[in-house]
Write a protein that holds these residues in place. Structure first.
Motif, PDB file in Angstrom:
ATOM      1  N   UNK A  43       0.845  -1.193   0.000  1.00  0.00           N
ATOM      2  CA  UNK A  43       0.000   0.000   0.000  1.00  0.00           C
ATOM      3  C   UNK A  43       0.877   1.238   0.000  1.00  0.00           C
ATOM      4  N   UNK A  44       0.326   2.353  -0.501  1.00  0.00           N
ATOM      5  CA  UNK A  44       1.036   3.620  -0.486  1.00  0.00           C
ATOM      6  C   UNK A  44       2.095   3.711  -1.556  1.00  0.00           C
ATOM      7  N   UNK A  45       3.034   4.661  -1.367  1.00  0.00           N
ATOM      8  CA  UNK A  45       4.159   4.853  -2.282  1.00  0.00           C
ATOM      9  C   UNK A  45       5.464   4.919  -1.490  1.00  0.00           C
ATOM     10  N   UNK A  46       5.588   5.927  -0.632  1.00  0.00           N
ATOM     11  CA  UNK A  46       6.822   6.109   0.124  1.00  0.00           C
ATOM     12  C   UNK A  46       7.160   4.950   1.028  1.00  0.00           C
ATOM     13  N   UNK A  47       6.134   4.284   1.555  1.00  0.00           N
ATOM     14  CA  UNK A  47       6.365   3.194   2.516  1.00  0.00           C
ATOM     15  C   UNK A  47       6.516   1.831   1.857  1.00  0.00           C
ATOM     16  N   UNK A  48       6.373   1.749   0.541  1.00  0.00           N
ATOM     17  CA  UNK A  48       6.538   0.469  -0.143  1.00  0.00           C
ATOM     18  C   UNK A  48       7.984  -0.003   0.044  1.00  0.00           C
ATOM     19  N   UNK A  49       8.135  -1.239   0.469  1.00  0.00           N
ATOM     20  CA  UNK A  49       9.460  -1.779   0.765  1.00  0.00           C
ATOM     21  C   UNK A  49       9.622  -2.088   2.237  1.00  0.00           C
ATOM     22  N   UNK A  50       8.765  -1.498   3.074  1.00  0.00           N
ATOM     23  CA  UNK A  50       8.740  -1.859   4.487  1.00  0.00           C
ATOM     24  C   UNK A  50       7.821  -3.060   4.664  1.00  0.00           C
ATOM     25  N   UNK A  51       7.947  -3.718   5.800  1.00  0.00           N
ATOM     26  CA  UNK A  51       7.119  -4.896   6.073  1.00  0.00           C
ATOM     27  C   UNK A  51       5.724  -4.439   6.496  1.00  0.00           C
ATOM     28  N   UNK A  52       4.720  -5.049   5.905  1.00  0.00           N
ATOM     29  CA  UNK A  52       3.342  -4.660   6.218  1.00  0.00           C
ATOM     30  C   UNK A  52       2.443  -5.878   6.075  1.00  0.00           C
ATOM     31  N   UNK A  53       1.664  -6.128   7.100  1.00  0.00           N
ATOM     32  CA  UNK A  53       0.817  -7.317   7.128  1.00  0.00           C
ATOM     33  C   UNK A  53      -0.638  -6.934   7.388  1.00  0.00           C
ATOM     34  N   UNK A  54      -1.527  -7.763   6.892  1.00  0.00           N
ATOM     35  CA  UNK A  54      -2.963  -7.550   7.073  1.00  0.00           C
ATOM     36  C   UNK A  54      -3.571  -8.821   7.649  1.00  0.00           C
ATOM     37  N   UNK A  55      -4.317  -8.653   8.736  1.00  0.00           N
ATOM     38  CA  UNK A  55      -4.909  -9.784   9.445  1.00  0.00           C
ATOM     39  C   UNK A  55      -6.430  -9.765   9.305  1.00  0.00           C
ATOM     40  N   UNK A  56      -6.989 -10.934   9.127  1.00  0.00           N
ATOM     41  CA  UNK A  56      -8.439 -11.107   9.186  1.00  0.00           C
ATOM     42  C   UNK A  56      -8.774 -11.686  10.549  1.00  0.00           C
ATOM     43  N   UNK A  57      -9.629 -11.001  11.298  1.00  0.00           N
ATOM     44  CA  UNK A  57     -10.046 -11.456  12.622  1.00  0.00           C
ATOM     45  C   UNK A  57     -11.527 -11.813  12.596  1.00  0.00           C
ATOM     46  N   UNK A  58     -11.871 -12.851  13.323  1.00  0.00           N
ATOM     47  CA  UNK A  58     -13.278 -13.274  13.419  1.00  0.00           C
ATOM     48  C   UNK A  58     -13.739 -13.164  14.867  1.00  0.00           C
ATOM     49  N   UNK A  59     -14.944 -12.672  15.054  1.00  0.00           N
ATOM     50  CA  UNK A  59     -15.499 -12.510  16.391  1.00  0.00           C
ATOM     51  C   UNK A  59     -15.726 -13.862  17.059  1.00  0.00           C
ATOM     52  N   UNK A  60     -15.415 -13.910  18.349  1.00  0.00           N
ATOM     53  CA  UNK A  60     -15.681 -15.110  19.138  1.00  0.00           C
ATOM     54  C   UNK A  60     -17.115 -15.123  19.668  1.00  0.00           C
ATOM     55  N   UNK A  61     -17.789 -13.988  19.541  1.00  0.00           N
ATOM     56  CA  UNK A  61     -19.121 -13.854  20.126  1.00  0.00           C
ATOM     57  C   UNK A  61     -20.245 -13.805  19.097  1.00  0.00           C
ATOM     58  N   UNK A  62     -19.910 -13.286  17.895  1.00  0.00           N
ATOM     59  CA  UNK A  62     -20.953 -13.117  16.890  1.00  0.00           C
ATOM     60  C   UNK A  62     -20.521 -13.777  15.590  1.00  0.00           C
ATOM     61  N   UNK A  63     -21.193 -14.814  15.200  1.00  0.00           N
ATOM     62  CA  UNK A  63     -20.836 -15.556  13.984  1.00  0.00           C
ATOM     63  C   UNK A  63     -20.956 -14.656  12.751  1.00  0.00           C
ATOM     64  N   UNK A  64     -19.941 -14.722  11.907  1.00  0.00           N
ATOM     65  CA  UNK A  64     -19.974 -13.948  10.668  1.00  0.00           C
ATOM     66  C   UNK A  64     -19.497 -12.517  10.808  1.00  0.00           C
ATOM     67  N   UNK A  65     -19.033 -12.109  12.016  1.00  0.00           N
ATOM     68  CA  UNK A  65     -18.525 -10.756  12.196  1.00  0.00           C
ATOM     69  C   UNK A  65     -17.005 -10.774  12.110  1.00  0.00           C
ATOM     70  N   UNK A  66     -16.451  -9.902  11.266  1.00  0.00           N
ATOM     71  CA  UNK A  66     -15.015  -9.888  11.032  1.00  0.00           C
ATOM     72  C   UNK A  66     -14.442  -8.474  11.186  1.00  0.00           C
ATOM     73  N   UNK A  67     -13.156  -8.406  11.487  1.00  0.00           N
ATOM     74  CA  UNK A  67     -12.387  -7.170  11.467  1.00  0.00           C
ATOM     75  C   UNK A  67     -11.140  -7.416  10.636  1.00  0.00           C
TER      76      UNK A  67
END
Length: 400
Positions: free
Chosen positions: A225-249
């Protein structure tokens, strides 16, 4: 050093395969080249001996028209504000202004608008910045009080649902929701690294006071993502709710590097535990309300800024309003308000000037034309440097 040597040197230590993608992005146009060469800007600026004096402030360090945008804060409200603090540092506020108004000249050139219009818009920016400083009161922009194109923009992003983000970033495989590898900005991780990241974020979720503790990690990918920061380490996580089925962050984890301004700013800085602490500290000071889940973490010796990714995150697309001068005027005017507000909001903190000093600076006008003249000349230099860079890139000069 030649221009190519300076660019290659400034990208040493980054992920080499990603740096090639950064160079490709920088070759698109002079404005994007400018966005990818923040360190070159300050290297050149250090040679200018006539920089007007100004109060010290917590600056984002890489302020340009693309580093403003919408986001949702922890209070649930959507704001339009400064949104990139990777290069944040305690420094004279005039450095922030020089980078910003140079970007206005380059943006207008990219939009094929007359240089005289850009010069007028720069004057608009500096005038409103000073007006807000003199008032001495930080202000915020959210949908209820926004005007013009910013209001239209915020009203639109507020209507976006979480499903919009999930539809863009995820897919269903074997009846499971995972992060999509069809997106060209997502890259699969090696198994060991993926497992280590999953374990790290699981621990963060359980123990960090800013984390959404009632979620679990479902997937993780490398993110570009971005321009200036390309080349740094960057990760994206998918989180799922433990309380509500089908809810994600979706959570973004972005590596923090030392600010490129470090060699040029001789002001004593706080002693940070890590670079990400510096970024988060400045962002929390500068924004009216920080973005959701903003925090930092340490993984394998590197520090990372954490934040929630949201469907309400977006930037003004100037290309879509290039024929609407009145709308551009309102956007630039609002950006000036937000820049001044960030400086006021962070005044008197950890070495920055108190608000009274900023007010007195805003009352003065002797510095404004000096900044305009430098930025106008430097924008032309950037265009020449871009042409040299593009020719070198196309000839394979920057290939690994």
């Amino acid at each position: 050093m030649s221009l190519s040597e300076r660019i290659i040197e400034s990208n040493k230590g980054l992920l080499s395969e990603m740096v090639q993608l950064k160079y490709q992005a920088m070759s698109e146009n002079a404005f994007r080249f400018f966005r990818g060469t923040c360190d070159l800007f300050y290297q050149d600026l250090a040679l200018w001996k006539a920089i007007p004096k100004s109060p010290l402030g917590w600056i984002c360090g890489d302020l340009h028209v693309e580093n403003f945008g919408s986001y949702k804060s922890d209070d649930g409200q959507v704001y339009f504000d400064l949104n990139d603090f990777d290069e944040a540092i305690l420094a004279p506020v005039v450095l922030e202004l020089l980078r910003m108004i140079t970007s206005i000249f380059l943006c207008f050139d990219f939009l094929e608008l007359e240089e005289v219009k850009a010069a007028n818009m720069v004057q608009v920016f500096l005038k409103n910045y000073s007006t807000v400083l003199v008032a001495g009161k930080a202000r915020a922009i959210e949908p209820r009080i926004a005007k013009g194109i910013i209001k239209t923009f915020l009203d639109a992003v507020c209507k976006r649902k979480q499903t919009r983000l999930l539809d863009k970033r995820t897919e269903v495989k074997k009846s499971k929701v995972v992060l999509s590898l069809e997106d060209e900005r997502h890259f699969e991780l090696e198994k060991d690294l993926k497992e280590a990241l999953t374990a790290h974020l699981t621990d963060w979720l359980k123990n960090h006071d800013k984390s959404p503790y009632n979620f679990k990690v479902k997937d993780v990918v490398f993110r570009l993502a971005g321009t200036g920061s390309v080349g740094t380490k960057r990760y994206m996580f998918l989180l799922e709710s433990l309380q509500k089925k089908g809810k994600y962050l979706i959570v973004d984890m972005k590596q923090s590097q030392p600010s490129v301004l470090n060699p040029f700013v001789k002001i004593k800085q706080p002693e940070w535990s890590c670079e990400a602490e510096r970024v988060v500290f400045t962002q929390e000071l500068s924004q009216h309300m920080p973005c959701a889940l903003l925090s930092y973490t340490i993984f394998k010796g590197d520090s990372y800024v954490m934040k929630e990714m949201q469907p309400t995150e977006d930037k003004i697309k100037f290309r879509l309003i290039q024929d609407q001068y009145r709308d551009i005027y309102q956007v630039i005017d609002d950006m000036a308000l937000l820049t001044a507000s960030a400086h006021i909001r962070s005044s008197g903190r950890s070495g920055s000037a108190i608000a009274d000093e900023l007010i007195e600076f805003g009352k003065r006008t002797d510095w404004q034309q000096i900044l305009i003249d430098y930025s106008q000349a430097y924008f032309k230099k950037v265009k020449k440097d871009y042409k040299i860079f593009k020719d070198g890139f196309e000839s394979g000069l920057y290939a690994i």
